[in-house]
Design an enzyme around this catalytic site. Structure first.
Site, PDB file in Angstrom:
ATOM      1  N   ASP A 146      42.076  30.163  81.661  1.00 55.76           N
ATOM      2  CA  ASP A 146      43.054  30.506  80.875  1.00 55.76           C
ATOM      3  C   ASP A 146      43.810  32.209  81.248  1.00 55.76           C
ATOM      4  O   ASP A 146      45.086  32.211  81.755  1.00 55.76           O
ATOM      5  CB  ASP A 146      42.670  31.078  79.592  1.00 55.76           C
ATOM      6  CG  ASP A 146      42.483  30.090  78.619  1.00 55.76           C
ATOM      7  OD1 ASP A 146      43.173  29.630  77.805  1.00 55.76           O
ATOM      8  OD2 ASP A 146      41.920  28.690  79.646  1.00 55.76           O
ATOM      9  N   THR A 178      43.175  24.352  75.270  1.00 56.10           N
ATOM     10  CA  THR A 178      41.859  24.348  76.256  1.00 56.10           C
ATOM     11  C   THR A 178      40.789  23.284  75.811  1.00 56.10           C
ATOM     12  O   THR A 178      40.136  23.075  76.912  1.00 56.10           O
ATOM     13  CB  THR A 178      41.181  25.949  75.870  1.00 56.10           C
ATOM     14  OG1 THR A 178      42.368  27.010  76.500  1.00 56.10           O
ATOM     15  CG2 THR A 178      40.666  26.759  76.568  1.00 56.10           C
ATOM     16  N   SER A 227      47.875  19.513  72.737  1.00 55.50           N
ATOM     17  CA  SER A 227      48.228  20.304  73.435  1.00 55.50           C
ATOM     18  C   SER A 227      50.426  19.934  73.700  1.00 55.50           C
ATOM     19  O   SER A 227      50.634  19.085  72.514  1.00 55.50           O
ATOM     20  CB  SER A 227      48.120  20.616  74.933  1.00 55.50           C
ATOM     21  OG  SER A 227      49.200  19.572  75.558  1.00 55.50           O
ATOM     22  N   LYS A 254      52.041  16.695  73.517  1.00 50.04           N
ATOM     23  CA  LYS A 254      52.835  15.469  72.565  1.00 50.04           C
ATOM     24  C   LYS A 254      54.242  15.817  73.247  1.00 50.04           C
ATOM     25  O   LYS A 254      55.256  14.680  72.376  1.00 50.04           O
ATOM     26  CB  LYS A 254      52.421  15.535  71.319  1.00 50.04           C
ATOM     27  CG  LYS A 254      50.658  15.750  71.789  1.00 50.04           C
ATOM     28  CD  LYS A 254      49.782  15.549  70.001  1.00 50.04           C
ATOM     29  CE  LYS A 254      49.852  17.002  70.094  1.00 50.04           C
ATOM     30  NZ  LYS A 254      48.260  17.847  70.420  1.00 50.04           N
ATOM     31  N   ARG A 293      52.149  17.498  62.280  1.00 50.65           N
ATOM     32  CA  ARG A 293      51.080  18.989  61.700  1.00 50.65           C
ATOM     33  C   ARG A 293      50.835  19.412  60.632  1.00 50.65           C
ATOM     34  O   ARG A 293      51.694  19.791  60.211  1.00 50.65           O
ATOM     35  CB  ARG A 293      51.243  19.785  63.005  1.00 50.65           C
ATOM     36  CG  ARG A 293      50.427  19.673  64.600  1.00 50.65           C
ATOM     37  CD  ARG A 293      51.788  20.955  65.265  1.00 50.65           C
ATOM     38  NE  ARG A 293      50.303  22.184  65.222  1.00 50.65           N
ATOM     39  CZ  ARG A 293      49.336  21.647  66.648  1.00 50.65           C
ATOM     40  NH1 ARG A 293      49.516  20.759  67.061  1.00 50.65           N
ATOM     41  NH2 ARG A 293      48.145  22.622  66.267  1.00 50.65           N
TER      42      ARG A 293
HETATM   43  P1  AMP Z   1      46.050  20.882  69.600  1.00 48.16           P
HETATM   44  O1  AMP Z   1      45.560  20.349  70.769  1.00 48.16           O
HETATM   45  O2  AMP Z   1      47.664  20.036  68.973  1.00 48.16           O
HETATM   46  O3  AMP Z   1      45.218  20.537  68.694  1.00 48.16           O
HETATM   47  O4  AMP Z   1      46.953  22.302  68.910  1.00 48.16           O
HETATM   48  C1  AMP Z   1      46.341  23.314  69.544  1.00 48.16           C
HETATM   49  C2  AMP Z   1      46.016  24.990  69.505  1.00 48.16           C
HETATM   50  O5  AMP Z   1      46.239  24.422  68.011  1.00 48.16           O
HETATM   51  C3  AMP Z   1      46.251  26.062  69.690  1.00 48.16           C
HETATM   52  O6  AMP Z   1      47.184  26.806  70.775  1.00 48.16           O
HETATM   53  C4  AMP Z   1      45.492  26.648  68.327  1.00 48.16           C
HETATM   54  O7  AMP Z   1      46.679  27.735  68.481  1.00 48.16           O
HETATM   55  C5  AMP Z   1      46.164  25.648  67.115  1.00 48.16           C
HETATM   56  N1  AMP Z   1      45.546  25.949  66.390  1.00 48.16           N
HETATM   57  C6  AMP Z   1      44.464  25.972  66.231  1.00 48.16           C
HETATM   58  N2  AMP Z   1      43.787  26.375  65.174  1.00 48.16           N
HETATM   59  C7  AMP Z   1      44.152  26.196  63.985  1.00 48.16           C
HETATM   60  C8  AMP Z   1      44.433  24.931  62.465  1.00 48.16           C
HETATM   61  N3  AMP Z   1      43.952  25.825  61.767  1.00 48.16           N
HETATM   62  N4  AMP Z   1      45.531  24.588  62.188  1.00 48.16           N
HETATM   63  C9  AMP Z   1      46.244  23.956  63.479  1.00 48.16           C
HETATM   64  N5  AMP Z   1      46.786  24.699  64.899  1.00 48.16           N
HETATM   65  C10 AMP Z   1      45.906  25.407  64.739  1.00 48.16           C
END
Ligand code: AMP
Ligand code: MG
Length: 334
Positions: free
Chosen positions: A52, A133, A243, A246, A260
């Protein structure tokens, strides 16, 4: 402008994004393969790794060199690296960047990372140096997402997905890029000259959708997700992926729908611009559609969070209205 005649490699900013993402993808893979994946914890308990910091330092420096004075709003900052507990990580970041720039020092690396501490303004870059991450740590999907926002509109964006395998020669790794009004393209990091336009899938029936969701259950609402899938009569099991990779999958026609939903534990969660901007333009310029759960356009003019939007629906566009209708029936009202 005839899209078919437009060559993305003739545009200076687009080429900058593609080149920069290629370099960043390679750096992130070196960090991952070199087992530099020990994670530190941020204030919100989310993990952050050498990759990062190294990717933000790299891109901070490259933006500073190519577009001096332009604002960068990045997800990370160098604060923890300047403390005792961050010194080992800082050493690893310096050693990674040292291979790229001979003048690398501790101070310079922190400066390059903090180049990303800008605030959204009339025209700025936004960066998620390692989106997903947790996926990176699991050696699953992750992305490097860079976008350029002008007057609240994403004008240019790219996503590097170093572990995404689209088939063909040369193993995994894909770079997606899009320019507003001009189209969306994909290439492999080592074959930029073979960049090609991409298009969403033309499947109309929501029941036939291949659906994508986050791996992390805390990033969606699993009960509501299941209900929506059932109501749409979707046959194929959903695919969990970390990430903005998708959005690449939707843009290239390998999936039709992404949801989402708001986790019940954090109904007030609002998306960060660096988690959506690059993915949104890559999808829209490939013919897809992205809105919040109420069908509102994502509003990138509100600072670092999408304060006016709740959740995300992204699709190949053809089934978008049908999905919004089901969400309305489910009680998502505004
Ligand atoms: P994903 O890989 O689609 O789960 O998305 C990752 C991103 O979701 C991270 O970079 C976070 O910034 C974000 N994230 C963190 N907390 C939440 C939450 N409560 N709801 C949705 N996205 C989140
Ligand atoms: Mg992210």
């Amino acid at each position: 402008m005839n899209k078919a005649l437009y060559n993305p490699l003739d545009d200076y900013r687009t080429v900058f994004v593609v080149d920069t993402l290629c370099k960043a993808a390679s750096l992130s893979k070196i960090a991952q393969e070199g087992l530099m994946i020990k994670a530190l914890s941020k204030a919100d308990q989310s993990p952050v790794t050498v990759a990062d910091f190294a990717v933000q330092a790299l891109i901070g420096k490259l933006i500073d060199d190519a577009f001096p004075g332009e604002v960068l709003v990045g997800e990370e900052n160098a604060e923890t690296l300047k403390t005792e507990s961050g010194s080992e990580t800082l050493g690893q970041v310096v050693s990674l960047l040292g291979k790229e720039f001979t003048d690398t020092t501790n101070g310079k690396v922190c400066e390059w990372i903090d180049r990303g501490s800008g605030q959204p303004t009339s025209q700025f870059w936004t960066l998620d140096p390692v989106d997903g991450t947790k996926g990176f740590l699991r050696r699953d999907q992750f992305a490097i997402a860079l976008a350029w926002i002008v007057s609240g509109v994403v004008e240019l964006g790219g996503i590097a997905c170093p572990s995404l395998d689209l088939g063909g020669e040369g193993g995994p790794g894909a770079i997606f890029v899009a320019r507003r009004g001009r189209g969306s393209w994909v290439c492999k990091a080592d074959k930029i000259s073979e960049i090609r336009p991409i298009r969403v899938s033309s499947i109309l029936d929501p029941a036939m959708a291949r659906v994508l969701r986050s791996v992390e259950s805390a990033h969606t609402n699993e009960d509501q997700f299941e209900k929506v899938i059932q109501q749409l009569k979707i046959v194929a099991p959903p695919v969990c992926m970390d990430s903005q990779a998708k959005y690449g999958m939707l843009a290239i026609g390998k999936a039709e729908l992404l949801l989402r939903l708001l986790p019940s534990s954090s109904l007030g969660y609002r998306e960060k611009i660096w988690d959506q901007a690059a993915g949104a333009i890559v999808l829209e310029e490939a013919g897809g559609r992205i809105t919040d759960l109420f069908g509102e356009k994502l509003d990138f003019s509100q600072g670092i969070t999408l304060d006016r939007n709740q959740g995300v629906v992204a699709s190949n566009s053809y089934m978008h209205e049908a999905v919004l209708e089901i969400l309305k029936e489910q009680g998502f009202k505004n």
